[in-house]
Scaffold this motif. Structure first.
Motif, PDB file in Angstrom:
ATOM      1  N   TRP A   1       0.828  -1.203   0.000  1.00 20.87           N
ATOM      2  CA  TRP A   1       0.000   0.000   0.000  1.00 20.87           C
ATOM      3  C   TRP A   1       0.866   1.259   0.000  1.00 20.87           C
TER       4      TRP A   1
ATOM      5  N   GLN B   1       2.448   1.317  -3.635  1.00 23.25           N
ATOM      6  CA  GLN B   1       1.532   1.442  -4.770  1.00 23.25           C
ATOM      7  C   GLN B   1       0.709   2.725  -4.747  1.00 23.25           C
ATOM      8  N   SER B   2       0.503   3.296  -3.570  1.00 21.79           N
ATOM      9  CA  SER B   2      -0.310   4.512  -3.478  1.00 21.79           C
ATOM     10  C   SER B   2       0.487   5.779  -3.778  1.00 21.79           C
TER      11      SER B   2
ATOM     12  N   VAL C   1       0.662   4.913  -8.923  1.00 22.11           N
ATOM     13  CA  VAL C   1      -0.566   5.315  -9.615  1.00 22.11           C
ATOM     14  C   VAL C   1      -0.279   5.550 -11.091  1.00 22.11           C
TER      15      VAL C   1
ATOM     16  N   ARG D   1      -4.095  -2.356  -5.520  1.00 24.70           N
ATOM     17  CA  ARG D   1      -4.231  -1.509  -6.707  1.00 24.70           C
ATOM     18  C   ARG D   1      -5.598  -0.836  -6.735  1.00 24.70           C
TER      19      ARG D   1
ATOM     20  N   SER E   1      -5.656   1.980  -4.347  1.00 18.57           N
ATOM     21  CA  SER E   1      -4.859   3.108  -4.844  1.00 18.57           C
ATOM     22  C   SER E   1      -5.679   3.954  -5.808  1.00 18.57           C
TER      23      SER E   1
ATOM     24  N   GLN F   1      -8.373   5.896  -3.902  1.00 14.57           N
ATOM     25  CA  GLN F   1      -7.876   7.080  -3.204  1.00 14.57           C
ATOM     26  C   GLN F   1      -7.712   8.256  -4.166  1.00 14.57           C
TER      27      GLN F   1
END
Length: 230
Positions: free
Chosen positions: A106, A109-110, A115, A170, A173, A176
């Motif tokens: 997390w 990937q965030s 992204v 994913r 992400s 968000q």
């Protein structure tokens, strides 16, 4: 002694060094553009403008947008591999390491680069040229990721479980980005960690000792805390 001017210092760089510096700037500009505008609005003209270089200099490094996007995917993967090692370095127990992987994924990937890669992958659905460029890159990443995962997890992890974790992270992400002012997404990641732990302790996944219902001792509890905060 007279100091060298900036132009004289630049002249000392080799062609390879100048090329590497340009690629680094283009990577950062591409990530920024993809993260802020999405794949559809990302163009080589906009990337060159953000990078502060001419479009000709960009095309000298990457003949097309697809070539640049494929480079971004591969470069970000290499960067993320080092980050996973750092985030998991203090967690040695295989089960706890797997739980910690969810939060590490997390955190990685965030980020904008994570992204940006998702934007490229989604963009390849409607961009046949990009899709073709990505095929060999994705194949190399897939093989490398499997080898790294076996090494980093200190265990064999089932492909379905890995796919599930990657898919969830994913998806969160993307969520968000779409709703940045919504609920704290990290709570969902923590829930995923609890579900993984429940699977380990009931024997669905994880070691047989924990599957048999063996209570956690103080050492195991410390490992749990380390995994959940990694």
């Amino acid at each position: 002694m007279m100091q060298k001017t900036k132009s004289e210092k630049r002249a000392r760089l080799t062609q390879a060094e100048r090329s590497a510096a340009t690629r680094k700037v283009l990577l950062e500009a591409s990530v920024k553009c993809l993260f802020e505008h999405g794949y559809g609005q990302t163009t080589t003209i906009l990337i060159a403008d953000i990078a502060g270089i001419s479009r000709g200099a960009l095309l000298h490094q990457f003949p097309s947008k697809a070539d640049l996007m494929a480079y971004v995917v591969e470069a970000v993967f290499e960067e993320e591999t080092a980050m996973y090692r750092e985030l998991l370095r203090n967690v040695s127990d295989p089960d706890e390491r797997m739980v910690a992987y969810a939060m590490a994924a997390w955190k990685i990937q965030s980020r904008p680069p994570g992204v940006a890669v998702l934007e490229i992958l989604q963009g390849s659905r409607s961009d046949k040229v990009l899709a073709e460029k990505l095929k060999p890159v994705e194949a190399r990443i897939e093989d490398s990721a499997k080898a790294i995962l076996r090494q980093e997890m200190h265990r064999n992890i089932s492909p379905p479980l890995f796919r599930l974790m990657v898919g969830v992270i994913r998806g969160l992400s993307i969520q968000q980005v779409i709703a940045p002012e919504g609920e704290d997404v990290t709570e969902a990641v923590k829930l995923l960690q609890r579900l993984l732990r429940a699977g380990i302790e009931t024997g669905v996944i994880g070691s047989k000792a924990k599957a048999a219902g063996k209570p956690l001792n103080k050492s195991a509890k410390k490992k749990r805390t380390a995994a959940e905060t990694a």
